[in-house]
Design a protein around this motif. Structure first.
Motif, PDB file in Angstrom:
ATOM      1  N   SER A  31      37.600  45.444  36.837  1.00 30.86           N
ATOM      2  CA  SER A  31      38.647  45.379  35.816  1.00 30.86           C
ATOM      3  C   SER A  31      39.643  46.508  36.030  1.00 30.86           C
ATOM      4  O   SER A  31      39.265  47.610  36.444  1.00 30.86           O
ATOM      5  CB  SER A  31      38.045  45.482  34.408  1.00 30.86           C
ATOM      6  N   PHE A  32      40.916  46.198  35.752  1.00 35.68           N
ATOM      7  CA  PHE A  32      41.961  47.204  35.890  1.00 35.68           C
ATOM      8  C   PHE A  32      42.971  47.061  34.755  1.00 35.68           C
ATOM      9  O   PHE A  32      43.478  45.970  34.493  1.00 35.68           O
ATOM     10  CB  PHE A  32      42.690  47.069  37.229  1.00 35.68           C
ATOM     11  N   TYR A 189      45.950  43.142  38.220  1.00 37.78           N
ATOM     12  CA  TYR A 189      45.308  43.651  37.005  1.00 37.78           C
ATOM     13  C   TYR A 189      44.473  42.552  36.380  1.00 37.78           C
ATOM     14  O   TYR A 189      44.966  41.465  36.079  1.00 37.78           O
ATOM     15  CB  TYR A 189      46.370  44.203  36.045  1.00 37.78           C
ATOM     16  N   PHE A 190      43.187  42.871  36.207  1.00 35.54           N
ATOM     17  CA  PHE A 190      42.246  41.850  35.757  1.00 35.54           C
ATOM     18  C   PHE A 190      41.290  42.449  34.727  1.00 35.54           C
ATOM     19  O   PHE A 190      40.680  43.480  34.952  1.00 35.54           O
ATOM     20  CB  PHE A 190      41.446  41.303  36.948  1.00 35.54           C
ATOM     21  N   ILE A 191      41.182  41.799  33.591  1.00 41.22           N
ATOM     22  CA  ILE A 191      40.195  42.144  32.568  1.00 41.22           C
ATOM     23  C   ILE A 191      39.448  40.865  32.240  1.00 41.22           C
ATOM     24  O   ILE A 191      40.061  39.845  31.917  1.00 41.22           O
ATOM     25  CB  ILE A 191      40.866  42.692  31.286  1.00 41.22           C
ATOM     26  N   GLY A 192      38.131  40.889  32.309  1.00 38.15           N
ATOM     27  CA  GLY A 192      37.341  39.676  32.211  1.00 38.15           C
ATOM     28  C   GLY A 192      37.606  38.833  30.981  1.00 38.15           C
ATOM     29  O   GLY A 192      37.535  37.605  31.034  1.00 38.15           O
ATOM     30  N   TYR A 193      37.903  39.466  29.860  1.00 36.81           N
ATOM     31  CA  TYR A 193      38.059  38.702  28.620  1.00 36.81           C
ATOM     32  C   TYR A 193      39.502  38.299  28.341  1.00 36.81           C
ATOM     33  O   TYR A 193      39.783  37.644  27.338  1.00 36.81           O
ATOM     34  CB  TYR A 193      37.501  39.492  27.426  1.00 36.81           C
ATOM     35  N   LYS A 455      35.169  29.324  37.490  1.00 36.24           N
ATOM     36  CA  LYS A 455      35.400  30.236  38.606  1.00 36.24           C
ATOM     37  C   LYS A 455      35.301  31.682  38.149  1.00 36.24           C
ATOM     38  O   LYS A 455      34.688  32.520  38.812  1.00 36.24           O
ATOM     39  CB  LYS A 455      36.772  29.966  39.212  1.00 36.24           C
ATOM     40  N   ARG A 456      35.907  31.995  36.984  1.00 35.50           N
ATOM     41  CA  ARG A 456      35.887  33.367  36.479  1.00 35.50           C
ATOM     42  C   ARG A 456      34.467  33.805  36.150  1.00 35.50           C
ATOM     43  O   ARG A 456      34.038  34.901  36.513  1.00 35.50           O
ATOM     44  CB  ARG A 456      36.763  33.479  35.232  1.00 35.50           C
TER      45      ARG A 456
END
Length: 474
Positions: A31-32, A189-193, A455-456
């Motif tokens: 996560s970023f 930039y990726f945050i799981g939720y 996929k996520r």
């Protein structure tokens, strides 16, 4: 105007050290957060450059061509990343002996002198809010005349200038969206939720709550919620829509966006007209009527800090929250279809094996859509840090917040609860929360309905088990 480089340095693989990250570490899943605290002063300086190395996968080899030609380099640092950031500054100094190097961030805001003593390549550190501080330095103003910095004079002595007044006119800050478009790739930039790609920004600074562990209000932002006007926020949102048509969700990273309910509702109504899907940080006490207004105008998810399911621990950390209120709030969100990412902290003052079980049971009962379980992190400058040192819960001289892999560790211990017990309870929490038949069924159903979600979730599962392997290996 000096040629200025704003830098989030290369670090551990997957290390999120950005100022938007509440706990600077590698997380259970990759996560970023956006480097908004760096982007804000960068927006004030024409011709500046922002490099956020970790999410972009950049190394010092990639960074150095920009550092060699810079006249001013501003590095965001934190307690966990400080030693690495000093090494980065030394590399830059070796390649560019005449460059001015400054550190910003909560770490140097509260430990200015100590930080300079431990960072020989650094010329100055900026305390508290630093937007216009950095602008003045980039304009060439002598260090001695710049409020809000601590610096090293020609004799090598550390000088502490007077504090800079707190910024009140938040609309005087330019849009960070300009810097995002110029220097960042939002897909990094990726945050799981959050839906990907997302964009985050601040609509205000400060938080009126007094949580003893929370870093930003106690070091940089303060306890007054100072806000941008509704019109200013919406103007930037419209620009983001134009600049990033691929954005699927907007996140307001204010410590507590719902601290001002009438303003939150006003912003929501404007977002509704724009068709924006959005999320924000919230305290677990928002009235149902307000939740409905937010939901009806595009709110998808709330990021909620529950911290503990034990009322006495909430009192101990000055959370200002009643368990019964949090339960009602969560039920209202479920009823209204608002998703919740619930965050919890293990190892806070008063924690026992019994309270850990109580918090796990509480989490299962209220059943947020997703959870994050963190270890209590006593950052310097917080009430928790001072309390831990005074009570012998923390050996400050040898305390570390992350291990050699960048993974968060348990620095606190109590006579009745060891480091290891607290550390191991995180895995227990995740396992008991997610490996329940109702939760598994919910996740599987979500994946079946959405190929993208499948996929996520599969990627998150792989990353999570890799994280557990590394924890055990460490």
């Amino acid at each position: 105007m000096m040629k200025t480089l704003f830098l989030q340095p290369p670090s551990f693989d997957g290390f999120d050290g950005g100022a938007g990250s509440r706990y600077q570490a590698r997380r259970e899943i990759r996560s970023f957060w956006f480097p908004t605290w760096l982007a804000q002063p960068a927006a004030l300086i024409p011709g500046s450059k922002l490099i956020d190395a970790p999410p972009a996968g950049l190394t010092m080899k990639d960074v150095m061509p920009h550092a060699r030609t810079a006249e001013l380099v501003i590095i965001h640092t934190s307690t966990p990343s400080f030693a690495n950031d000093v090494k980065v500054a030394a590399q830059i100094r070796a390649e560019n002996p005449v460059v001015k190097i400054g550190f910003i961030g909560a770490k140097v805001a509260v430990q200015a002198g100590e930080s300079l003593e431990r960072a020989a390549p650094v010329d100055f550190v900026a305390r508290n809010e630093f937007d216009f501080t950095i602008k003045e330095i980039a304009e060439g103003k002598p260090f001695a005349e710049v409020d809000g910095i601590s610096w090293r004079n020609e004799a090598g002595e550390i000088v502490h200038n007077q504090d800079r007044p707190t910024l009140e006119d938040m609309d005087s800050l330019p849009f960070v969206a300009d810097v995002y478009k110029r220097d960042l790739k939002i897909e990094d930039y990726f945050i799981g939720y959050l839906m990907h790609p997302y964009v985050s920004l601040y609509t205000g600074r400060g938080c009126k709550s007094r949580c003893t562990f929370c870093l930003w209000p106690q070091t940089v932002g303060g306890h007054r919620y100072r806000t941008r006007s509704v019109e200013h926020v919406i103007a930037e949102v419209k620009q983001i829509q134009r600049d990033f048509p691929q954005m699927r969700e907007l996140f307001f990273d204010d410590d507590t966006f719902t601290d001002n309910l009438p303003r939150a509702e006003a912003i929501a109504r404007e977002l509704g007209k724009l068709g924006v899907t959005w999320s924000c940080n919230a305290k677990a006490n928002v009235p149902r009527d307000t939740l409905k207004v937010l939901r009806d105008n595009g709110l998808r998810l709330l990021l909620v800090g529950y911290e503990s399911g034990n009322q006495q621990i909430l009192h101990n950390i000055k959370k200002g929250m009643r368990i019964e209120v949090a339960k009602k709030f969560t039920k209202d969100c479920h009823d209204l279809g608002i998703k919740i990412h619930g965050t919890f902290i293990l190892g806070l003052p008063g924690e026992t094996q019994d309270t850990i079980r109580e918090t796990i049971d509480f989490a299962k009962e209220i059943n947020p859509h997703t959870i994050q379980v963190s270890l209590a992190a006593p950052y310097p400058g917080t009430f928790l840090y001072n309390q831990a040192v005074e009570n012998g819960w923390l050996d400050a001289a040898h305390a570390e917040l992350i291990d050699d892999h960048g993974i968060q560790i348990a620095p606190l211990h109590y006579p009745h609860l060891t480091h290891t017990e607290i550390f191991d309870s995180v895995e227990t929490f995740y396992r008991q929360f997610y490996f329940r038949v109702p939760k598994i069924a919910s996740i599987v159903g979500e994946m079946v309905r959405s190929p993208q979600m499948m996929k996520r979730r599969l990627r998150e599962g792989v990353e999570f088990f890799q994280f557990l392997r590394e924890r055990h290996a460490a």
